[in-house]
Design a protein around this motif. Structure first.
Motif, PDB file in Angstrom:
ATOM      1  N   ARG A 189       0.815  -1.218   0.000  1.00 42.98           N
ATOM      2  CA  ARG A 189       0.000   0.000   0.000  1.00 42.98           C
ATOM      3  C   ARG A 189       0.846   1.264   0.000  1.00 42.98           C
ATOM      4  O   ARG A 189       0.336   2.357  -0.221  1.00 42.98           O
ATOM      5  CB  ARG A 189      -0.904   0.020   1.236  1.00 42.98           C
ATOM      6  CG  ARG A 189      -1.903  -1.130   1.300  1.00 42.98           C
ATOM      7  CD  ARG A 189      -2.837  -0.935   2.475  1.00 42.98           C
ATOM      8  NE  ARG A 189      -3.715   0.196   2.277  1.00 42.98           N
ATOM      9  CZ  ARG A 189      -4.996   0.099   1.935  1.00 42.98           C
ATOM     10  NH1 ARG A 189      -5.535  -1.084   1.780  1.00 42.98           N
ATOM     11  NH2 ARG A 189      -5.726   1.166   1.760  1.00 42.98           N
ATOM     12  N   ALA A 190       2.140   1.120   0.304  1.00 44.09           N
ATOM     13  CA  ALA A 190       2.985   2.309   0.454  1.00 44.09           C
ATOM     14  C   ALA A 190       3.285   2.927  -0.906  1.00 44.09           C
ATOM     15  O   ALA A 190       3.834   2.254  -1.775  1.00 44.09           O
ATOM     16  CB  ALA A 190       4.287   1.943   1.148  1.00 44.09           C
ATOM     17  N   PRO A 191       2.922   4.196  -1.095  1.00 44.17           N
ATOM     18  CA  PRO A 191       3.295   4.858  -2.340  1.00 44.17           C
ATOM     19  C   PRO A 191       4.819   4.971  -2.442  1.00 44.17           C
ATOM     20  O   PRO A 191       5.494   5.156  -1.433  1.00 44.17           O
ATOM     21  CB  PRO A 191       2.668   6.249  -2.218  1.00 44.17           C
ATOM     22  CG  PRO A 191       1.623   6.132  -1.157  1.00 44.17           C
ATOM     23  CD  PRO A 191       2.128   5.081  -0.222  1.00 44.17           C
ATOM     24  N   ARG A 223       7.572   7.279  -4.301  1.00 45.32           N
ATOM     25  CA  ARG A 223       7.573   8.567  -4.996  1.00 45.32           C
ATOM     26  C   ARG A 223       8.884   8.791  -5.745  1.00 45.32           C
ATOM     27  O   ARG A 223       9.794   7.967  -5.705  1.00 45.32           O
ATOM     28  CB  ARG A 223       7.295   9.689  -3.992  1.00 45.32           C
ATOM     29  CG  ARG A 223       5.902   9.570  -3.360  1.00 45.32           C
ATOM     30  CD  ARG A 223       5.602  10.677  -2.364  1.00 45.32           C
ATOM     31  NE  ARG A 223       4.420  10.351  -1.554  1.00 45.32           N
ATOM     32  CZ  ARG A 223       3.164  10.723  -1.852  1.00 45.32           C
ATOM     33  NH1 ARG A 223       2.913  11.442  -2.914  1.00 45.32           N
ATOM     34  NH2 ARG A 223       2.163  10.380  -1.074  1.00 45.32           N
ATOM     35  N   PHE A 256      -0.132   8.038  -5.063  1.00 50.10           N
ATOM     36  CA  PHE A 256      -1.336   7.225  -4.958  1.00 50.10           C
ATOM     37  C   PHE A 256      -2.246   7.570  -6.129  1.00 50.10           C
ATOM     38  O   PHE A 256      -2.469   8.742  -6.407  1.00 50.10           O
ATOM     39  CB  PHE A 256      -2.039   7.501  -3.626  1.00 50.10           C
ATOM     40  CG  PHE A 256      -3.207   6.592  -3.372  1.00 50.10           C
ATOM     41  CD1 PHE A 256      -2.995   5.335  -2.821  1.00 50.10           C
ATOM     42  CD2 PHE A 256      -4.493   6.982  -3.678  1.00 50.10           C
ATOM     43  CE1 PHE A 256      -4.062   4.479  -2.586  1.00 50.10           C
ATOM     44  CE2 PHE A 256      -5.571   6.137  -3.451  1.00 50.10           C
ATOM     45  CZ  PHE A 256      -5.351   4.887  -2.896  1.00 50.10           C
ATOM     46  N   PRO A 306      -5.818   7.745  -7.246  1.00 53.81           N
ATOM     47  CA  PRO A 306      -7.164   7.640  -6.674  1.00 53.81           C
ATOM     48  C   PRO A 306      -8.138   6.880  -7.576  1.00 53.81           C
ATOM     49  O   PRO A 306      -9.002   6.154  -7.083  1.00 53.81           O
ATOM     50  CB  PRO A 306      -7.608   9.102  -6.519  1.00 53.81           C
ATOM     51  CG  PRO A 306      -6.363   9.912  -6.604  1.00 53.81           C
ATOM     52  CD  PRO A 306      -5.416   9.137  -7.463  1.00 53.81           C
ATOM     53  N   ARG A 320      12.707   4.208   2.748  1.00 55.02           N
ATOM     54  CA  ARG A 320      13.062   4.388   4.160  1.00 55.02           C
ATOM     55  C   ARG A 320      13.893   3.203   4.676  1.00 55.02           C
ATOM     56  O   ARG A 320      13.626   2.651   5.746  1.00 55.02           O
ATOM     57  CB  ARG A 320      11.796   4.588   4.998  1.00 55.02           C
ATOM     58  CG  ARG A 320      11.018   5.841   4.589  1.00 55.02           C
ATOM     59  CD  ARG A 320       9.787   6.086   5.430  1.00 55.02           C
ATOM     60  NE  ARG A 320       8.660   5.267   5.066  1.00 55.02           N
ATOM     61  CZ  ARG A 320       7.766   5.577   4.126  1.00 55.02           C
ATOM     62  NH1 ARG A 320       7.875   6.698   3.443  1.00 55.02           N
ATOM     63  NH2 ARG A 320       6.778   4.763   3.862  1.00 55.02           N
ATOM     64  N   LYS A 343      14.102   0.158   3.588  1.00 57.94           N
ATOM     65  CA  LYS A 343      13.580  -1.195   3.362  1.00 57.94           C
ATOM     66  C   LYS A 343      13.387  -1.432   1.867  1.00 57.94           C
ATOM     67  O   LYS A 343      12.979  -0.535   1.146  1.00 57.94           O
ATOM     68  CB  LYS A 343      12.214  -1.360   4.054  1.00 57.94           C
ATOM     69  CG  LYS A 343      12.316  -1.618   5.546  1.00 57.94           C
ATOM     70  CD  LYS A 343      10.916  -1.882   6.114  1.00 57.94           C
ATOM     71  CE  LYS A 343      10.748  -1.196   7.452  1.00 57.94           C
ATOM     72  NZ  LYS A 343       9.378  -0.850   7.757  1.00 57.94           N
TER      73      LYS A 343
END
Lengths: 238, 119
Positions: free
Chosen positions: A162-164, A166, A189, A191, A218, A220
């Motif tokens: 779910r993590a965008p 960028r 994201f 929409p 981050r 990971k």
């Protein structure tokens, strides 16, 4: 040839499935236009240079009007029940879902049209074998890449979670590999799509649709896969 | 209940502090689509970036308001991040911290002061 810069006009974009109905209520000529047609319309008393185009992947119009009449026309359009104001964030989400490049992010002066998947912009007569082949800036490298493919390609990228992911996220071929094979140039994201979407450049061996990759977010490594663009089909009035 | 300038709310629950973001912050962020929470058992220091919130518009960090240990996180947000928009002050809480130093609480705002900040 003389090019004159026009500095006294403003551009409004009216985009979406209701655009034809709204604009043709102001000037019926709007309805007869097809994708990329250009016409001079009279909208609420304002002479407008209108093209049936936009940067959202949706049907719609781009409307050039004298700058001092732009606000009045914007307010006249907004008075319609089907029209809402939309800012740059909304436009950016739409163009990303439509797979459209943003200059300075997905393309810049160092990108070739072969890498970027924009060879449709090169006329047939200017391509190798054409009547007026070559003779434009970058012709040597572009002709070479048209023949042998580019070392990197712009691709769609679908994060699995779910993590965008960028702009600026570095891409790797595996969870443990040390050498990056690409980078995300636009992401967020979607929409309409209903999940995170991105695009970026990857080395040619990793550019096939379905290829599994990892993006470093981050600290990971999170999985994503190469996907076809656009994420949301275009709805142009062909 | 106390409030930080970073738009977090802090509610005492026994010897724990429950932390979330305010309704004002959630509204400003827009539709929240992803929340990354710390791990239960993490020892955190005040001002560590321990939560990442992604909205349709942007990614933002939430800072640890106190030194302490994370004892519970709101697992429901993984599948339903929009809970933060729907119910920022209750169901949209982020984590519970067992503080090792409560003194920063005195510097945080009460509700009246926070309301003044956002007006």
């Amino acid at each position: 040839m003389k090019v004159t810069e026009i500095t006294d006009r403003a551009l409004l974009a009216l985009q979406g499935p209701a655009a034809e109905r709204v604009l043709s209520a102001l000037d019926p000529k709007a309805a007869a236009m097809r994708f990329m047609d250009v016409a001079t319309l009279t909208l609420d008393g304002v002479e407008a240079w209108v093209s049936r185009s936009g940067y959202t992947g949706e049907d719609g119009y781009e409307i050039s009007v004298p700058a001092d009449q732009a606000e009045a026309l914007a307010r006249a359009l907004l008075a319609h029940d089907d029209v809402e104001p939309a800012g740059l964030g909304a436009r950016d989400a739409l163009r990303l879902e439509a797979g459209l490049c943003l200059y300075g992010h997905d393309i810049d002066a160092a990108t070739s049209p072969v890498e970027a998947g924009l060879t449709w912009a090169i006329q047939k007569v200017r391509r190798p074998g054409g009547a007026r082949a070559g003779g434009y800036p970058g012709a040597t490298i572009i002709e070479q890449q048209l023949d042998a493919d580019a070392p990197r390609k712009r691709v769609g990228l679908l994060p699995e979670g779910r993590a965008p992911m960028r702009e600026g996220v570095t891409l790797f071929a595996s969870e443990t590999s040390t050498d990056p094979i690409g980078t995300i140039t636009s992401g967020g994201f979607g929409p309409t799509f209903g999940g995170p979407v991105a695009m970026g450049y990857v080395a040619r061996p990793h550019a096939d649709t379905g290829t599994k990759l990892f993006g470093e977010l981050r600290g990971k490594r999170l999985p994503l896969s190469v996907a076809k663009l656009p994420f949301v089909p275009a709805h142009f009035k062909r | 209940m106390k409030f930080t300038e970073e738009h977090e709310w802090l509610r005492e629950e026994g010897d724990l502090i429950v932390v979330g973001i305010t309704e004002h912050a959630a509204t400003q962020l827009g539709d929240i689509v992803f929340v990354e929470l710390p791990e239960v058992g993490d020892t955190v220091s005040k001002d560590d970036e321990i939560v990442v919130i992604e909205s349709v518009k942007a990614a933002s960090d939430i800072l640890a308001p106190l030194d302490g240990e994370i004892v519970e996180v709101n697992e429901a947000l993984a599948d339903a991040p929009a809970t933060v928009n729907d119910d920022a002050m209750e169901a949209g809480w982020f984590f519970k911290i067992k503080p090792s130093d409560l003194s920063p609480m005195d510097d945080y705002m009460d509700e009246a002061a926070y309301k003044k900040l956002i007006d």
